[in-house]
Design an enzyme around this catalytic site. Structure first.
Site, PDB file in Angstrom:
ATOM      1  N   LYS A 172       2.936  11.491  -3.447  1.00 45.41           N
ATOM      2  CA  LYS A 172       1.959  10.671  -4.179  1.00 45.41           C
ATOM      3  C   LYS A 172       0.956  11.566  -4.916  1.00 45.41           C
ATOM      4  CE  LYS A 172      -1.572   7.128  -3.442  1.00 45.41           C
ATOM      5  NZ  LYS A 172      -2.065   6.119  -2.484  1.00 45.41           N
ATOM      6  N   ASP A 231     -13.043   4.712   1.923  1.00 42.37           N
ATOM      7  CA  ASP A 231     -11.626   4.780   2.297  1.00 42.37           C
ATOM      8  C   ASP A 231     -11.182   6.230   2.441  1.00 42.37           C
ATOM      9  OD1 ASP A 231      -8.889   4.775   2.459  1.00 42.37           O
ATOM     10  OD2 ASP A 231      -8.549   3.703   0.587  1.00 42.37           O
ATOM     11  N   GLU A 245      -7.273   0.519  -4.574  1.00 36.07           N
ATOM     12  CA  GLU A 245      -7.275   0.409  -3.111  1.00 36.07           C
ATOM     13  C   GLU A 245      -8.571  -0.164  -2.532  1.00 36.07           C
ATOM     14  OE1 GLU A 245      -3.935   3.921  -2.649  1.00 36.07           O
ATOM     15  OE2 GLU A 245      -5.983   4.354  -2.040  1.00 36.07           O
ATOM     16  N   ASP A 259       0.880  -1.162   0.000  1.00 37.92           N
ATOM     17  CA  ASP A 259       0.000   0.000   0.000  1.00 37.92           C
ATOM     18  C   ASP A 259       0.922   1.217   0.000  1.00 37.92           C
ATOM     19  OD1 ASP A 259      -1.592   2.142   0.607  1.00 37.92           O
ATOM     20  OD2 ASP A 259      -2.378   1.354   2.493  1.00 37.92           O
TER      21      ASP A 259
END
Ligand code: AMP
Length: 569
Positions: free
Chosen positions: A68, A168, A145, A6
């Protein structure tokens, strides 16, 4: 061995599939989470994880975080005199996780399944794969994800048809996905979210409110606070946020020009402050439910993942919205990595796993530019013709037929876009194919345009002139944010020259970085005392006796824990 990773905005972690279950891999500090932070030491050595995170405050010019968010763009990050691309920084995080996994497993790791937000576009997905390549990891499979979270929860093992919503909320991104399980096949029906909404925004709310309520009264504006003080206040807000989760109330402290300021926040005030953020969570959920044509009442399970879903206000909001309690039995920080490891296990065809077919969806609409007839004899160009619509199950392949619009034109330019807008100027340009056509009157030559979107979210476009059967093909690659193979080679060479801080020194380096941060944050006697402790620890390190070093580190860490617990800076 294939590992699951992850690669998060704030933290990253790895997991492996072993003895029939997914297990988290501890890092060199024995922890599950490795902060996604990269820095250079004063000697030019690369630091990754907690040691780098500690130096974010003391050495911001040598440290990078939240890269990211820039994946798939060519935005550079300066660390001292060097410039790094986001995929290079990500590769250094991946490399650290790879080394941790190898140390833990006692074998070389060459391949990984890496998770990406469902919302990541083509360039962002490619950049993630390149980051793997730069880290010496083959990333043959990316996994969305939310899909990973579903696997971690074992939702694929149910034997009745079921519908799930995966919610999420991580440090920097929000993803929502609707999954459907039917006859053993798990299908993503819709996905949506917000690339710029996460736990850090909740911290911003606390910092903003502190300045408004306490700062203003003391005559301080945010612009008065230098970077280090502001960062220290953010750290206080982060800690207070977690305190509120645990004990329903928390306190922020700030020392500024010898003024000691503090502010008590309880769950109710915090929830009121975050009302606008909670409202922003609702829209992508509603859109995903609409796209998938699933009424909220038909959901069999709502799963929460991402560290920020620990906040009671988020859980309450979800419970209110769906009229049910969400599933939270896995650690929300770890679910995605565990799911990526399940996928890695599947890929390695581990006998202990039941055969599961996973499908995903394309998160945005892909199409081409067309001209539309506009009154008699007029055409207007600049319009978008969707070919693969958002939330289409992938892999997908669709064909649309178009024809020439001008008399005797000998070439057709097929421009490819991604987005939801009717006008292409508002969508993202991905690439172009030029096709030669026999010059004939408008409308007499036709072409088939085939879009193929594969399981990793990579797009191939093929255009064929019907009369000549001439075909041109384009794999969308010439995105300015994506490195070419030659550039990748160059970056690999440059990265190979970097000195990486030795893994076995991680604990010492992290303790030292933390002590240095506290030294910079604190004032007066405490600071003087910290300075002495740092010098002592450095002396022990220089002596190189492993037992003494361990003892000294434990003593220093205890001291730092104590100092960190003191209310004022
Ligand atoms: P992730 O990207 O999933 O690791 O999530 C990180 C986010 O979760 C950060 O914004 C953290 O502040 C937040 N987070 C982690 N633990 C807690 C907690 N106990 N209470 C509130 N937020 C938390």
């Amino acid at each position: 061995m294939i590992i699951g990773i992850d690669l998060g905005t704030t933290n990253s972690l790895a997991a492996v599939w072993e003895d029939g279950e997914a297990r988290i891999v501890p890092n060199a500090l024995g922890e599950a989470l490795t902060p996604s932070v990269v820095g250079l030491d004063d000697t030019g050595e690369v630091l990754v994880g907690m040691a780098a995170r500690e130096r974010l405050l003391t050495h911001p010019e040598l440290t990078a975080a939240a890269f990211k968010r820039q994946m798939g763009s060519d935005r550079g990050f300066h660390l001292g005199k060097r410039k790094f691309r986001p995929e290079e920084l990500s590769s250094l995080v991946l490399r650290a996780l790879k080394a941790d996994a190898e140390a833990w497993l006692g074998e070389e790791v060459k391949e990984a399944v890496v998770s990406v937000p469902a919302y990541f576009n083509d360039a962002q997905r490619k950049a993630t794969k390149i980051a793997g390549q730069l880290a010496g990891l083959a990333v043959e499979r990316l996994i969305n994800e939310p899909t990973a979270a579903a696997l971690a929860y074992g939702l694929h093992r149910r034997d009745v048809e079921s519908k799930f919503l995966i919610f999420d909320l991580g440090g920097g991104t929000f993803d929502v996905s609707l999954l459907e399980l039917f006859e053993g096949i798990m299908e993503v029906q819709a996905s949506g979210g917000d690339n710029f909404l996460g736990g850090e925004d909740f911290v911003d709310q606390l910092v903003g409110a502190f300045m408004e309520r306490v700062g203003r009264e003391a005559g301080i504006g945010e612009e008065d606070l230098e970077g280090k003080v502001l960062q220290a206040l953010r750290d206080q807000a982060e800690r207070a946020k977690r305190e509120i989760t645990k004990h329903e109330a928390g306190t922020l402290h700030l020392t500024w020009r010898e003024q000691a300021l503090s502010w008590n926040v309880d769950e109710t005030i915090f929830a009121e402050l975050c009302e606008p953020l909670l409202a922003r969570l609702a829209a992508p959920i509603e859109r995903a439910l609409r796209d998938a044509r699933i009424p909220a009442g038909e959901l069999d399970e709502v799963v929460l993942v991402g560290g920020a879903t620990r906040m009671p206000m988020v859980r309450k909001m979800v419970a209110r919205m769906f009229g049910r309690l969400p599933a939270v039995h896995l650690n929300p920080d770890q679910a995605i990595a565990l799911g990526a490891a399940v996928q890695a296990g599947l890929k390695a065809r581990d006998g202990a796993l039941d055969e599961v077919v996973m499908t995903d969806v394309c998160p945005y609409t892909l199409g081409t530019e067309i001209a539309e007839a506009f009154g008699k004899g007029h055409v207007r160009d600049g319009f978008f013709m969707p070919v693969i619509e958002r939330n289409t199950t992938i892999p997908a392949s669709r064909v649309e037929r178009v024809s020439t619009v001008q008399n005797y034109q000998s070439e057709v330019a097929i421009k490819i876009f991604q987005g939801e807008s009717r006008q292409v100027k508002d969508n993202i340009f991905l690439g172009e194919i030029k096709l030669r056509v026999p010059p004939r009157p408008a409308g007499e030559e036709a072409m088939d345009i085939r879009f193929t979107y594969d399981i990793n979210g990579l797009l191939e476009v093929e255009a064929t002139v019907l009369s000549t059967e001439r075909t041109e093909r384009l794999v969308i690659e010439q995105n300015p944010g994506v490195l070419s193979p030659e550039e990748i080679e160059k970056r690999l060479e440059a990265l190979a020259k970097l000195k990486i801080h030795p893994r076995e020194q991680t604990e010492n380096r992290t303790a030292l970085a933390r002590a240095e941060r506290l030294y910079e944050e604190r004032l007066g006697e405490l600071r003087h005392f910290l300075g002495e402790q740092i010098a002592q620890f450095e002396a022990v390190l220089a002596y190189q006796d492993p037992r003494e070093i361990e003892e000294a580190r434990d003593t220093l860490t205890e001291l730092l824990n104590e100092i960190e617990g003191l209310p004022y800076l």
